[in-house]
Design an enzyme around this catalytic site. Structure first.
Site, mmCIF file in Angstrom:
data_model
loop_
_atom_site.group_PDB
_atom_site.id
_atom_site.type_symbol
_atom_site.label_atom_id
_atom_site.label_comp_id
_atom_site.label_asym_id
_atom_site.label_seq_id
_atom_site.Cartn_x
_atom_site.Cartn_y
_atom_site.Cartn_z
ATOM 1 N N ARG A 82 -54.390 -13.129 23.053
ATOM 2 C CA ARG A 82 -53.347 -12.213 22.588
ATOM 3 C C ARG A 82 -52.922 -12.663 21.185
ATOM 4 O O ARG A 82 -52.501 -13.808 21.005
ATOM 5 C CB ARG A 82 -52.160 -12.254 23.548
ATOM 6 C CG ARG A 82 -50.986 -11.473 23.046
ATOM 7 C CD ARG A 82 -49.800 -11.437 24.019
ATOM 8 N NE ARG A 82 -48.730 -10.726 23.357
ATOM 9 C CZ ARG A 82 -47.527 -11.223 23.119
ATOM 10 N NH1 ARG A 82 -47.182 -12.414 23.565
ATOM 11 N NH2 ARG A 82 -46.629 -10.521 22.458
ATOM 12 N N HIS A 126 -45.106 -8.243 15.870
ATOM 13 C CA HIS A 126 -44.517 -9.521 16.279
ATOM 14 C C HIS A 126 -43.702 -10.034 15.092
ATOM 15 O O HIS A 126 -43.980 -11.079 14.520
ATOM 16 C CB HIS A 126 -45.612 -10.504 16.710
ATOM 17 C CG HIS A 126 -45.135 -11.647 17.564
ATOM 18 N ND1 HIS A 126 -45.695 -11.962 18.794
ATOM 19 C CD2 HIS A 126 -44.177 -12.573 17.364
ATOM 20 C CE1 HIS A 126 -45.104 -13.030 19.298
ATOM 21 N NE2 HIS A 126 -44.175 -13.424 18.442
ATOM 22 N N GLU A 166 -40.957 -8.668 22.240
ATOM 23 C CA GLU A 166 -39.565 -9.097 22.386
ATOM 24 C C GLU A 166 -38.587 -8.341 21.480
ATOM 25 O O GLU A 166 -37.966 -8.925 20.582
ATOM 26 C CB GLU A 166 -39.452 -10.603 22.118
ATOM 27 C CG GLU A 166 -40.336 -11.437 23.027
ATOM 28 C CD GLU A 166 -40.187 -12.948 22.798
ATOM 29 O OE1 GLU A 166 -39.504 -13.343 21.842
ATOM 30 O OE2 GLU A 166 -40.756 -13.716 23.585
ATOM 31 N N ASN A 193 -42.507 -12.125 28.883
ATOM 32 C CA ASN A 193 -42.469 -13.479 28.328
ATOM 33 C C ASN A 193 -41.387 -14.236 29.079
ATOM 34 O O ASN A 193 -40.210 -13.852 29.029
ATOM 35 C CB ASN A 193 -42.135 -13.460 26.836
ATOM 36 C CG ASN A 193 -43.279 -12.885 26.010
ATOM 37 O OD1 ASN A 193 -44.345 -12.586 26.533
ATOM 38 N ND2 ASN A 193 -43.047 -12.735 24.717
ATOM 39 N N TYR A 250 -39.632 -17.996 29.879
ATOM 40 C CA TYR A 250 -39.490 -19.417 29.542
ATOM 41 C C TYR A 250 -38.457 -20.115 30.411
ATOM 42 O O TYR A 250 -38.632 -21.274 30.775
ATOM 43 C CB TYR A 250 -39.100 -19.580 28.071
ATOM 44 C CG TYR A 250 -40.236 -19.210 27.129
ATOM 45 C CD1 TYR A 250 -41.192 -20.150 26.781
ATOM 46 C CD2 TYR A 250 -40.363 -17.912 26.637
ATOM 47 C CE1 TYR A 250 -42.249 -19.817 25.932
ATOM 48 C CE2 TYR A 250 -41.419 -17.575 25.791
ATOM 49 C CZ TYR A 250 -42.361 -18.535 25.447
ATOM 50 O OH TYR A 250 -43.407 -18.214 24.622
ATOM 51 N N GLU A 297 -46.438 -14.459 27.751
ATOM 52 C CA GLU A 297 -46.112 -15.774 27.182
ATOM 53 C C GLU A 297 -45.428 -16.613 28.247
ATOM 54 O O GLU A 297 -44.541 -16.137 28.965
ATOM 55 C CB GLU A 297 -45.133 -15.678 26.001
ATOM 56 C CG GLU A 297 -45.714 -15.127 24.733
ATOM 57 C CD GLU A 297 -44.697 -15.078 23.584
ATOM 58 O OE1 GLU A 297 -43.722 -15.868 23.588
ATOM 59 O OE2 GLU A 297 -44.889 -14.245 22.691
HETATM 60 O O1 IFM Z 1 -42.714 -18.675 19.284
HETATM 61 C C1 IFM Z 1 -42.077 -17.706 20.054
HETATM 62 C C2 IFM Z 1 -42.861 -16.407 20.037
HETATM 63 O O2 IFM Z 1 -43.047 -15.943 18.752
HETATM 64 C C3 IFM Z 1 -42.110 -15.358 20.812
HETATM 65 N N1 IFM Z 1 -41.729 -15.818 22.122
HETATM 66 C C4 IFM Z 1 -41.118 -17.120 22.239
HETATM 67 C C5 IFM Z 1 -41.937 -18.156 21.489
HETATM 68 C C6 IFM Z 1 -41.271 -19.532 21.612
HETATM 69 O O3 IFM Z 1 -39.990 -19.502 21.083
#
Ligand code: IFM
Length: 448
Positions: A78, A122, A167, A294, A296, A354
């Protein structure tokens, strides 16, 4: 490796990057400036004064990087297109040198057996469009449609998976409310108008891509989503969690899947709410082939009367594990999130576009041992698998990131890569986590 948990046969294993974070070559190939060039060159905006001028020099080293993807056994990659390489001044005739660069990249990926997943936006808006108001200007929506159409025509033979935006929450709110990201604005009404135009441009870009689509082509969008939990059972904290969820998650999910903004958030934003014209929501709710998630961390919030735009502040409980970004390691949140999104929004297909972690890596005798990243990925994969078992149509997983790279306002101080980049020499070294991930991608399995 004890191959205890086998993923579905068609599960896609990948890694992700973004143009401004890795490419460099900022003045080459006819590329124009983006808002991130302007922002990173503004003193005080980026840690250590870092910029993306050179980044990982992927603009020149992409062949070597594809070879690395091969070593990692990636089935999919990606990446994003730098809009200012295609439209250096935001409009007019597309720059053939920019298009040729991505055509070569796509052809070489396919030759290596790696499926491209291409993100259109992006975060690197051409500066020329920002000079005309950027995403706050409704005209940028049409420019985005043109850009999508141009890419579909130029790359459509090789690209069958498109992601319109990465995002939009970050673009809208970090870029226009907190000022941490380009273009550095600090105004709620602008941030909300930007969020609406980003969603509208998703609809416009989707239509443009589909107008050129081959059979089987798929279009989706990637959202950064987080489960939100109240810090206590008090009514105030529970209400803070509802608003925070509205701000982060529902503000994007509801229009995309239900054709309306959440009523409680429209009321909360009041006079700051965006100008939504007749027909806009119909265009935003265009059916998606997949949703990119995404993930985290989760958010735990308490009521905080002075916080904007919602009266909620994140708390970080002691005794939990945190990454170098200060994000709690909470794999269970991935399971909860996937289940919720699928149940509440009836998603037809999901990808984790992500997931990954920054930890302070060190190079020692030519090696990078990063057990924390390996276990982060491992634990999240176990939760992803649980979601699949429960019927969530999760189709693939992309590690953020293939390479250490320019982490926006943090510059090069945070390393997320499966591959270590020694920036002064641009040497690449596959980290221990990358070697481990290669065994996962090859065996389609993770240890239980
Ligand atoms: O680096 C970023 C990415 O560009 C978008 N999502 C989160 C990642 C980590 O912060």
């Amino acid at each position: 490796m004890p191959s205890d948990i086998l993923f579905p046969e068609d599960f896609v294993w990948g890694a992700a990057t973004a143009a401004y974070q890795i490419e460099g070559g900022h003045e080459e190939g006819g590329r124009g400036p983006s808002i991130w060039d302007t922002f990173s060159h503004t003193p005080g905006k980026i840690n250590n004064g870092d910029t993306g001028d050179v980044a990982c020099d992927h603009y020149h080293r992409w062949r070597d990087d594809i070879a690395l993807m091969g070593e990692l056994g990636l089935q999919a990659y990606r990446f994003s297109i730098a809009w200012p390489r295609i439209f250096p001044t935001g409009s007019g005739r597309p720059n053939t040198e920019g298009l040729d660069y991505y055509k070569r990249l796509v052809e070489s990926l396919l030759a290596a057996g790696i499926e491209p997943f291409v993100t259109l936006y992006h975060w690197d808006l051409p500066q020329a469009l920002q000079d005309r108001g950027g995403w706050a200007n409704r005209d940028t929506v049409s420019r985005c449609g043109e850009y999508a159409h141009t890419l579909a025509r130029a790359l459509g033979d090789g690209v069958h998976n498109w992601i319109t935006h990465n995002e939009p929450w970050v673009v809208a709110f970090l870029g226009n409310l907190t000022g941490e990201h380009a273009p550095g604005g600090r105004d709620l009404a602008t941030a909300l108008q930007v969020s609406h135009h980003l969603l509208l441009s998703h609809g416009e870009a989707t239509e443009a891509l589909r107008a050129e689509a081959r059979e089987g082509d798929r279009v989706g969008i990637t959202l950064n989503l987080q489960p939100v939990e109240p810090a206590s059972d008090s009514a105030a904290d529970r209400d803070a969690a509802r608003l925070y969820d509205g701000y982060l998650n529902r503000w994007f999910l509801d229009p995309l899947f239900r054709g309306s903004y959440p009523q409680d958030m429209l009321e909360w934003y009041g006079e700051h709410a965006p100008d939504i014209r007749s027909g806009d929501l119909e265009r935003i709710t265009v059916p998606l082939d997949f949703l990119g998630v995404n993930y985290y961390t989760r958010a735990i919030v308490r009521h905080a009367s002075t916080s904007v735009p919602v009266q909620a502040a994140e708390v970080k409980p002691d005794g939990r594990k945190y990454t170098e970004m200060g994000w709690e390691v909470y794999p269970r949140g991935l399971y909860d999130l996937l289940g919720r999104v699928h149940a509440e929004y009836s998603t037809s297909a999901l990808y984790i576009t992500e997931n990954g972690a920054a930890f302070p890596d060190t190079l020692h005798e030519g090696k990078v041992e990063d057990p924390q990243r390996r276990s982060y990925i491992h634990e999240h994969l176990l939760e992803a698998y649980r979601a699949i078992e429960d019927g969530v149509p999760l189709k693939g997983y992309f590690v953020w990131s293939l390479l250490d790279n320019f982490e926006w306002a943090h510059g090069y101080s945070k390393r997320f890569g499966l591959v270590y980049v020694d920036y002064p020499t641009q040497t690449r070294i596959i980290k221990a986590s990358g070697r481990w991930y290669a065994s996962v991608t090859r065996e389609n399995a993770v240890p239980a």
